[in-house]
Design a protein around this motif. Structure first.
Motif, PDB file in Angstrom:
ATOM      1  N   ALA A  84       0.803  -1.223   0.000  1.00  0.00           N
ATOM      2  CA  ALA A  84       0.000   0.000   0.000  1.00  0.00           C
ATOM      3  C   ALA A  84       0.835   1.271   0.000  1.00  0.00           C
ATOM      4  N   TYR A  85       1.977   1.251   0.685  1.00  0.00           N
ATOM      5  CA  TYR A  85       2.675   2.507   0.931  1.00  0.00           C
ATOM      6  C   TYR A  85       4.101   2.614   0.403  1.00  0.00           C
ATOM      7  N   HIS A  86       4.625   1.564  -0.179  1.00  0.00           N
ATOM      8  CA  HIS A  86       6.025   1.610  -0.582  1.00  0.00           C
ATOM      9  C   HIS A  86       6.181   1.314  -2.077  1.00  0.00           C
ATOM     10  N   PRO A  87       6.299   2.369  -2.889  1.00  0.00           N
ATOM     11  CA  PRO A  87       6.389   2.166  -4.341  1.00  0.00           C
ATOM     12  C   PRO A  87       7.631   1.383  -4.750  1.00  0.00           C
ATOM     13  N   ILE A  88       8.734   1.500  -4.038  1.00  0.00           N
ATOM     14  CA  ILE A  88       9.946   0.738  -4.389  1.00  0.00           C
ATOM     15  C   ILE A  88       9.689  -0.759  -4.216  1.00  0.00           C
ATOM     16  N   TYR A  89       8.953  -1.127  -3.160  1.00  0.00           N
ATOM     17  CA  TYR A  89       8.595  -2.538  -2.953  1.00  0.00           C
ATOM     18  C   TYR A  89       7.739  -3.031  -4.119  1.00  0.00           C
ATOM     19  N   ARG A  90       6.727  -2.247  -4.495  1.00  0.00           N
ATOM     20  CA  ARG A  90       5.856  -2.646  -5.608  1.00  0.00           C
ATOM     21  C   ARG A  90       6.633  -2.762  -6.908  1.00  0.00           C
ATOM     22  N   LEU A  91       7.582  -1.863  -7.130  1.00  0.00           N
ATOM     23  CA  LEU A  91       8.402  -1.906  -8.337  1.00  0.00           C
ATOM     24  C   LEU A  91       9.293  -3.154  -8.333  1.00  0.00           C
ATOM     25  N   ALA A  92       9.906  -3.437  -7.207  1.00  0.00           N
ATOM     26  CA  ALA A  92      10.746  -4.632  -7.101  1.00  0.00           C
ATOM     27  C   ALA A  92       9.917  -5.888  -7.347  1.00  0.00           C
ATOM     28  N   LYS A  93       8.690  -5.910  -6.849  1.00  0.00           N
ATOM     29  CA  LYS A  93       7.798  -7.054  -7.068  1.00  0.00           C
ATOM     30  C   LYS A  93       7.439  -7.168  -8.549  1.00  0.00           C
ATOM     31  N   LYS A  94       7.197  -6.025  -9.200  1.00  0.00           N
ATOM     32  CA  LYS A  94       6.839  -6.006 -10.618  1.00  0.00           C
ATOM     33  C   LYS A  94       7.954  -6.608 -11.481  1.00  0.00           C
ATOM     34  N   TYR A  95       9.211  -6.352 -11.106  1.00  0.00           N
ATOM     35  CA  TYR A  95      10.357  -6.852 -11.866  1.00  0.00           C
ATOM     36  C   TYR A  95      10.814  -8.236 -11.410  1.00  0.00           C
ATOM     37  N   GLY A  96      10.028  -8.879 -10.556  1.00  0.00           N
ATOM     38  CA  GLY A  96      10.341 -10.242 -10.133  1.00  0.00           C
ATOM     39  C   GLY A  96      11.449 -10.350  -9.108  1.00  0.00           C
ATOM     40  N   LEU A  97      11.840  -9.226  -8.516  1.00  0.00           N
ATOM     41  CA  LEU A  97      12.886  -9.266  -7.496  1.00  0.00           C
ATOM     42  C   LEU A  97      12.351  -9.759  -6.159  1.00  0.00           C
ATOM     43  N   ILE A  98      11.048  -9.621  -5.981  1.00  0.00           N
ATOM     44  CA  ILE A  98      10.382 -10.069  -4.760  1.00  0.00           C
ATOM     45  C   ILE A  98       9.195 -10.915  -5.176  1.00  0.00           C
ATOM     46  N   GLN A  99       9.034 -12.050  -4.529  1.00  0.00           N
ATOM     47  CA  GLN A  99       7.867 -12.879  -4.772  1.00  0.00           C
ATOM     48  C   GLN A  99       7.150 -13.101  -3.449  1.00  0.00           C
ATOM     49  N   GLU A 100       5.902 -12.707  -3.408  1.00  0.00           N
ATOM     50  CA  GLU A 100       5.100 -12.940  -2.215  1.00  0.00           C
ATOM     51  C   GLU A 100       4.579 -14.365  -2.258  1.00  0.00           C
ATOM     52  N   THR A 101       4.664 -15.047  -1.138  1.00  0.00           N
ATOM     53  CA  THR A 101       4.263 -16.450  -1.091  1.00  0.00           C
ATOM     54  C   THR A 101       2.921 -16.670  -0.422  1.00  0.00           C
ATOM     55  N   CYS A 102       2.425 -15.673   0.306  1.00  0.00           N
ATOM     56  CA  CYS A 102       1.199 -15.812   1.094  1.00  0.00           C
ATOM     57  C   CYS A 102       1.329 -16.916   2.145  1.00  0.00           C
ATOM     58  N   ALA A 103       2.567 -17.249   2.474  1.00  0.00           N
ATOM     59  CA  ALA A 103       2.816 -18.279   3.480  1.00  0.00           C
ATOM     60  C   ALA A 103       2.421 -17.772   4.857  1.00  0.00           C
ATOM     61  N   GLN A 104       2.000 -18.679   5.689  1.00  0.00           N
ATOM     62  CA  GLN A 104       1.706 -18.357   7.074  1.00  0.00           C
ATOM     63  C   GLN A 104       3.022 -18.104   7.812  1.00  0.00           C
ATOM     64  N   VAL A 105       3.008 -17.248   8.810  1.00  0.00           N
ATOM     65  CA  VAL A 105       4.197 -17.024   9.627  1.00  0.00           C
ATOM     66  C   VAL A 105       4.336 -18.215  10.560  1.00  0.00           C
ATOM     67  N   THR A 106       5.397 -18.971  10.354  1.00  0.00           N
ATOM     68  CA  THR A 106       5.699 -20.122  11.204  1.00  0.00           C
ATOM     69  C   THR A 106       7.059 -19.889  11.815  1.00  0.00           C
ATOM     70  N   PHE A 107       7.115 -19.879  13.128  1.00  0.00           N
ATOM     71  CA  PHE A 107       8.371 -19.617  13.813  1.00  0.00           C
ATOM     72  C   PHE A 107       9.273 -20.845  13.775  1.00  0.00           C
TER      73      PHE A 107
END
Length: 139
Positions: free
Chosen positions: A103-126
């Motif tokens: 929502a608030y970080h355009p650099i994050y969204r840009l990095a995601k757009k270029y495949g540098l970041i992939q969101e997994t929707c994984a649950q947080v497991t310690f």
């Protein structure tokens, strides 16, 4: 228990082979012994000789939690992030950061757009939960 002895501290450090119970990274030299369930210390103000007030740590609101069995080895970033949150509240807080980044970080969204970041929707497991799952499946 106000302070851990060296032997108790080493016992806590070795609970997960010298790794942070939360993220699983090797513990640095200056690691933290975290209360899994927070003891939540009251903050009090104290007037110093020069007349200024400062916050000081007061008595624990949950002294029954200040026992060796409630300590977890933690790297400083995890312990500072967790603060006095319960594990479930902290888990939700961590997972919620992905929405904030989108929502608030355009650099994050840009990095995601270029495949540098992939969101997994994984649950947080310690890490301590993953270790317990491995042990359970081996039994």
């Amino acid at each position: 228990m106000s302070r851990l002895t060296k032997a108790q501290r080493e016992q806590v450090r070795q609970m997960f082979g010298g790794r942070c119970a939360y993220c699983g990274e090797p513990l640095p030299d200056r690691w933290h012994a975290d209360h899994r369930e927070a003891v939540v210390r009251a903050l009090l103000t104290k007037q110093s000789e020069d007349g200024r007030y400062k916050l000081v740590s007061g008595p624990s609101l949950y002294p029954e939690r200040d026992v060796l069995e409630n300590f977890m080895p933690s790297c400083p970033p995890c312990n500072i992030s967790k603060h006095s949150m319960s594990l479930e509240v902290w888990r939700k807080w961590l997972a919620g950061h992905v929405n904030s980044l989108n929502a608030y970080h355009p650099i994050y969204r840009l990095a995601k757009k270029y495949g540098l970041i992939q969101e997994t929707c994984a649950q947080v497991t310690f890490y301590f939960e993953r270790v317990a799952q491995v042990v359970e499946s081996a039994v």
